[in-house]
Scaffold this motif. Structure first.
Motif, short mmCIF file in Angstrom:
data_model
loop_
_atom_site.label_atom_id
_atom_site.label_comp_id
_atom_site.label_asym_id
_atom_site.label_seq_id
_atom_site.Cartn_x
_atom_site.Cartn_y
_atom_site.Cartn_z
N CYS A 1 4.97 0.33 -0.89
CA CYS A 1 5.89 0.56 -2.00
C CYS A 1 6.94 -0.52 -2.07
CB CYS A 1 6.53 1.92 -1.88
SG CYS A 1 5.33 3.24 -1.91
N ALA A 2 6.76 -1.55 -1.32
CA ALA A 2 7.49 -2.81 -1.48
C ALA A 2 8.91 -2.86 -0.96
CB ALA A 2 7.48 -3.27 -2.92
N LYS A 3 9.67 -1.79 -1.00
CA LYS A 3 11.05 -1.96 -0.54
C LYS A 3 11.70 -0.62 -0.22
CE LYS A 3 12.72 -1.80 -5.24
NZ LYS A 3 11.47 -1.32 -5.80
N PRO A 4 12.67 -0.63 0.67
CA PRO A 4 13.37 0.61 0.94
C PRO A 4 14.46 0.82 -0.10
CG PRO A 4 14.19 -1.11 2.37
CD PRO A 4 13.18 -1.74 1.48
N SER B 1 0.02 -0.72 4.21
CA SER B 1 1.14 -1.59 3.88
C SER B 1 0.89 -2.38 2.61
CB SER B 1 1.38 -2.61 5.00
OG SER B 1 1.84 -1.97 6.13
N SER B 2 -0.33 -2.81 2.44
CA SER B 2 -0.61 -3.75 1.35
C SER B 2 -1.18 -3.09 0.10
CB SER B 2 -1.57 -4.83 1.84
OG SER B 2 -0.94 -5.60 2.83
N LEU B 3 -2.00 -2.07 0.28
CA LEU B 3 -2.68 -1.44 -0.87
C LEU B 3 -2.56 0.09 -0.79
CD1 LEU B 3 -5.83 -3.69 -0.62
CD2 LEU B 3 -4.62 -3.38 -2.78
N GLY B 4 -1.45 0.53 -0.21
CA GLY B 4 -1.29 1.95 0.12
C GLY B 4 -1.44 2.89 -1.07
N GLU B 5 -0.99 2.46 -2.23
CA GLU B 5 -1.05 3.37 -3.37
C GLU B 5 -2.47 3.57 -3.88
OE1 GLU B 5 2.17 3.29 -6.27
OE2 GLU B 5 3.18 1.81 -5.04
N ALA C 1 3.51 10.70 -6.28
CA ALA C 1 4.10 10.12 -7.48
C ALA C 1 3.24 10.41 -8.72
CB ALA C 1 4.25 8.60 -7.30
N GLU C 2 3.89 10.32 -9.87
CA GLU C 2 3.14 10.55 -11.12
C GLU C 2 2.14 9.44 -11.40
OE1 GLU C 2 5.99 10.97 -14.33
OE2 GLU C 2 7.19 12.26 -13.02
N LYS C 3 2.49 8.24 -10.94
CA LYS C 3 1.57 7.13 -11.19
C LYS C 3 1.48 6.24 -9.95
CE LYS C 3 5.07 4.23 -13.24
NZ LYS C 3 6.20 4.28 -14.09
N PHE C 4 0.35 5.57 -9.84
CA PHE C 4 0.10 4.71 -8.69
C PHE C 4 -0.16 3.27 -9.12
CE2 PHE C 4 -1.07 8.96 -7.20
CZ PHE C 4 -0.41 9.00 -5.98
N ALA C 5 0.24 2.34 -8.27
CA ALA C 5 0.01 0.92 -8.59
C ALA C 5 -1.49 0.66 -8.66
CB ALA C 5 0.64 0.05 -7.52
N THR C 6 -1.87 -0.27 -9.55
CA THR C 6 -3.29 -0.59 -9.68
C THR C 6 -3.64 -1.99 -9.15
OG1 THR C 6 -2.81 -1.31 -11.93
CG2 THR C 6 -3.67 0.92 -11.65
N TYR C 7 -2.61 -2.74 -8.73
CA TYR C 7 -2.80 -4.03 -8.04
C TYR C 7 -3.69 -4.99 -8.83
CZ TYR C 7 -1.10 -1.18 -4.13
OH TYR C 7 -0.37 -0.35 -3.33
N MET D 1 7.75 6.20 -0.69
CA MET D 1 6.79 6.57 0.35
C MET D 1 5.47 6.93 -0.30
SD MET D 1 8.92 8.77 3.14
CE MET D 1 10.22 7.94 4.08
N LEU D 2 4.41 6.80 0.49
CA LEU D 2 3.07 7.12 0.01
C LEU D 2 2.79 8.60 0.26
CD1 LEU D 2 1.43 4.03 1.73
CD2 LEU D 2 1.78 4.32 -0.74
N PRO D 3 1.87 9.19 -0.52
CA PRO D 3 1.56 10.61 -0.28
C PRO D 3 1.04 10.87 1.13
CG PRO D 3 0.12 9.65 -1.98
CD PRO D 3 1.16 8.64 -1.68
N GLN D 4 0.39 9.87 1.74
CA GLN D 4 -0.19 10.05 3.07
C GLN D 4 0.80 9.73 4.19
OE1 GLN D 4 -0.97 7.80 0.75
NE2 GLN D 4 -1.90 5.94 1.55
N THR D 5 2.07 9.48 3.85
CA THR D 5 3.08 9.18 4.86
C THR D 5 3.75 10.46 5.34
OG1 THR D 5 3.52 7.08 3.76
CG2 THR D 5 5.20 7.87 5.28
#
Ligand code: ZN
Length: 741
Positions: A17-20, A409-413, A475-481, A520-524
């Motif tokens: 998610c890129a940043k705290p 870390s890189s493609l978590g979403e 989250a309602e939406k996830f990054a698609t990279y 945070m990711l859902p799996q965190t």
């Protein structure tokens, strides 16, 4: 090794998610921890032998009809003497620490479960051999490239060469500034984009001190505890790195890097003082920032970081003038602890320190920061120092586990969207919403009853409570990279993913605030409160037993996840979170008298925790000031949850629990007993001594043993539930029991 620690460049990456968020009040430091055996900090409940954990990725219930692991208890302990061991003693003694872990507890158990599930998801994706341009294809390619440690080894330092050359070619301060602005290189300044704390409709870039290879500045500056040995180990590690980069006299140069980092450490502010949000909110213009540089050419650095067009920045560690010191009421000791110069101290080092030393620093850090995707010798040296020496981890984690973490870390979403759909049923979400509703009511009730808070402040507090946003599950939406290219080499993939994450973050500047964003990711397995957004966020992975158990009775769920949610809500009202209002704006909504009354209460809590000294024969203690937000969050959270639990029992809503509304006795324990036991069970945990030491130094979370024993002894209801009297070790006279919320 986690990203936050490893990536020393200008951004602070946190998972995919890129940043705290600013002041991310996360629930636990688990993310930075990996395993544990040896230490005994819980008296007799300590033990070394036993069985390793069993990871069950399916949801076969291990928690019985009571929702409690009764076999984990050690009834030889009196609840009033050591509540942690009373509830967890048998588990503690019998638990065998895995060799690749430095601590283990409920968080770890769930994190392992999450990890196994994510592995399954990734492997399923991979077996379908997806097109490499699709999201599934990127995940599969990233994972298998990372797994290929032989391939990585064979390439040697070839993939890093262009970076190392750029460092060698630094001829002047302008080149140096460019390097500090180059993604992948370390920098003694860090930063991220987040909501402007005083103008919550806009994003801004925050700049902060950074750049140390050791976990805390005090390790450089004091000889306490094991600091000397830690520095010696670090020096050895730096020597290995510099030798790998072909330095002719690596040991000599390593000593110079350590000296440079010691100077950076001197400039750093003390961690506890730096928690003060009024002190760290310093919005300055671009011109003022350039002036701070005092001779250091900042433009090329800002240019590289895509920040040269920004009109304003928030500089966290900016020397306060005397007016600000007076306004914030800082005492001499606090001023002394931030007298190193902060960001301007670091900038003057950028001007004055030898270029050759900076080059060596950049070289060593570059190799260290990317050790996981570089040849085994470097990766191993990193493990030996950071995991083994610093935290007592005996074995490197298997490569697949590290590959899963790297994908996260890189493609978590990308994985997160599948995880959420598969493992978070809608009925869990409904149950959680109901729980949060009761907690909010309970907190409102608690506020009404507070004797120390004035009516005017209560109005603002209620407004804040009303405006809380709870986010549950995912989250309602996830990054698609889409713009991220993933190939067959782990090093290049990592660099590309870091670039993607940075660009994604920087792209927010000037845009409307994305209220749907998650950190945070859902799996965190964790949770957080964001004061700027006034929201609490609970990923799906923590909404499982022993925190949340849809099959268990309410006592368990209020005592565990209820109190944890209360903890996060409590951050909205703790010593720092209470500085933001209902809209997330950093402003004072308290009267001076209320603030004083609040601080008197919290000072007493600092005193209680300062007295917990688990290491070095009582010489190494919890830093009660550093942990204040967390400890008051625990206290407030449990108190809110207890109230909400009672409200849930009061079926006819007449404000009292009549005989037919009493909770049943289950597994031999009353409702209130189970409530407190559920809290203790959720925090069961074991540490290796080194890991415990790091946790004490870095804070802010108290070791779980004290999150249990330090909290329950402040509750009258706990004394009643377990017949605790003045003879008991945890006994506090009623006048010393603290109740804040
Ligand atoms: Zn917290």
């Amino acid at each position: 090794m986690n990203k936050v620690m490893v990536i020393g460049s200008f951004l602070i990456l946190l998972a995919g998610c890129a940043k705290p968020p600013e002041n991310p009040n996360i629930l636990d430091d688990q993310a930075t921890a990996a395993g544990d055996q040896g230490s005994s900090y819980g008296g007799d409940c300590a033990g070394m032998t036993g069985t390793a954990p069993v990871i069950d990725t399916e949801d076969r219930d291990q928690w019985g009809t009571a929702g409690l692991d009764l076999e984990a208890m050690d009834r030889r302990f009196e609840a009033g003497d050591d509540f942690f061991c009373f509830v967890n003693g048998a588990w503690y003694v019998n638990f065998l620490m895995p060799e690749d872990k430095t601590r283990y507890g409920s968080f770890t158990l769930l994190a392992d479960k999450s990890e196994a599930r994510v592995k399954k998801i990734i492997e399923e994706l991979a077996t379908r051999a997806p097109d490499p341009d699709t999201l599934e294809g990127k995940v599969a390619a990233f994972y298998s490239a990372y797994l290929d440690s032989d391939g990585i080894d064979k390439r040697g330092l070839a993939p890093a060469q262009s970076y190392l050359q750029q460092i060698q070619q630094i001829k002047n301060r302008t080149d140096l500034a460019e390097a500090f602005g180059t993604l992948g290189f370390a920098s003694p300044l860090g930063g991220w984009v987040d909501i402007d704390s005083k103008d919550t409709e806009n994003y801004i870039f925050y700049i902060t001190q950074s750049g140390l290879g050791l976990p805390d500045r005090d390790i450089y500056l004091s000889d306490d505890g094991e600091n000397k040995a830690t520095r010696a180990g670090y020096l050895k590690y730096l020597t290995v790195l510099l030798a790998a980069a072909d330095y002719a006299e690596p040991a000599v140069v390593a000593a110079r890097v350590l000296a440079l980092e010691t100077d950076i450490a001197r400039a750093h502010w003390d961690r506890a003082v730096g928690r003060n949000r009024n002190l760290t909110y310093n919005k300055i213009t671009l011109d003022k920032l350039l002036e701070l540089g005092a001779g250091f050419p900042m433009e090329p650095m800002l240019q590289k970081l895509q920040l040269a067009e920004q009109a304003e920045f928030v500089v966290r560690e900016l020397n306060p003038n005397s007016a600000k010191i007076a306004e914030l009421g800082l005492d001499e000791d606090q001023v002394e602890k931030i007298s190193g110069g902060g960001v301007s101290g670091i900038l003057s080092l950028m001007v004055s320190a030898d270029l050759a030393d900076w080059q060596a620093y950049l070289t060593a850090h570059f190799l260290s920061d990317h050790a996981a995707v570089l040849p085994k010798a470097i990766d191993h040296a990193s493990f030996e120092f950071y995991a083994k020496q610093l935290r007592g981890q005996e074995q490197q984690r298997p490569r697949w586990k590290r590959a899963v973490s790297a994908v996260e870390s890189s493609l978590g979403e990308a994985v997160g969207s599948i995880y959420a759909a598969r493992y978070f049923p809608p009925e869990n979400k409904r149950a959680m919403d109901a729980l949060v509703k009761n907690l909010r009511l309970a907190m409102a009730d608690n506020l009404d009853e507070l004797a120390w808070m004035s009516d005017a402040t209560k109005v603002a507090a209620r407004d804040k409570l009303k405006k809380f946003t709870p986010k549950m599950g995912y989250a309602e939406k996830f990054a698609t990279y889409e713009s991220l290219t993933v190939g067959s080499h782990a090093f290049e993939n990592t660099m590309a993913a870091n670039r993607w994450a940075y660009d994604d973050m920087i792209g927010q500047l000037g845009q409307p605030i994305d209220r749907t964003e998650w950190f945070m990711l859902p799996q965190t397995v964790n949770a957080y409160y964001s004061p700027n957004r006034n929201e609490i966020v609970f990923p799906a992975a923590i909404l499982q037993p022993p925190f949340f158990n849809i099959a268990a009775d309410p006592a368990i769920n209020y005592g565990a996840i209820g109190a944890v949610i209360g903890h996060e809500l409590g951050h909205g009202f703790d010593d720092q979170g209470s500085k933001s209002d209902g809209d997330g704006v950093l402003r004072n909504w308290w009267s001076d008298a209320d603030r004083q009354a609040f601080e008197d209460k919290t000072d007493a809590l600092v005193g209680q925790y300062d007295a917990f000294c688990p290491l070095d024969g009582g010489d190494t203690c919890i830093n009660g000031r550093l942990g204040l937000g967390e400890n008051s969050g625990d206290l407030g959270g449990l108190s809110m949850a207890l109230k909400a639990y009672k409200m849930s029992l009061d079926g006819n809503g007449d404000g009292r629990i009549s005989a037919d509304e009493q909770a049943p006795v289950i597994g031999g324990y009353t409702g209130e007993q189970r409530f407190f036991m559920a809290w203790a069970q959720a925090w069961r945990s074991k540490y290796r001594e080194q890991a415990l030491r790091q946790q004490l130094i870095r804070g802010p979370h108290s070791p779980p043993y004290y999150r249990v024993n330090g909290v329950v002894r402040n509750f009258d209801e706990w004394y009643e539930a377990f017949d605790v009297d003045a003879e008991s070790a945890l006994y506090l006279p009623p006048s010393e029991r603290i109740r804040i919320w």
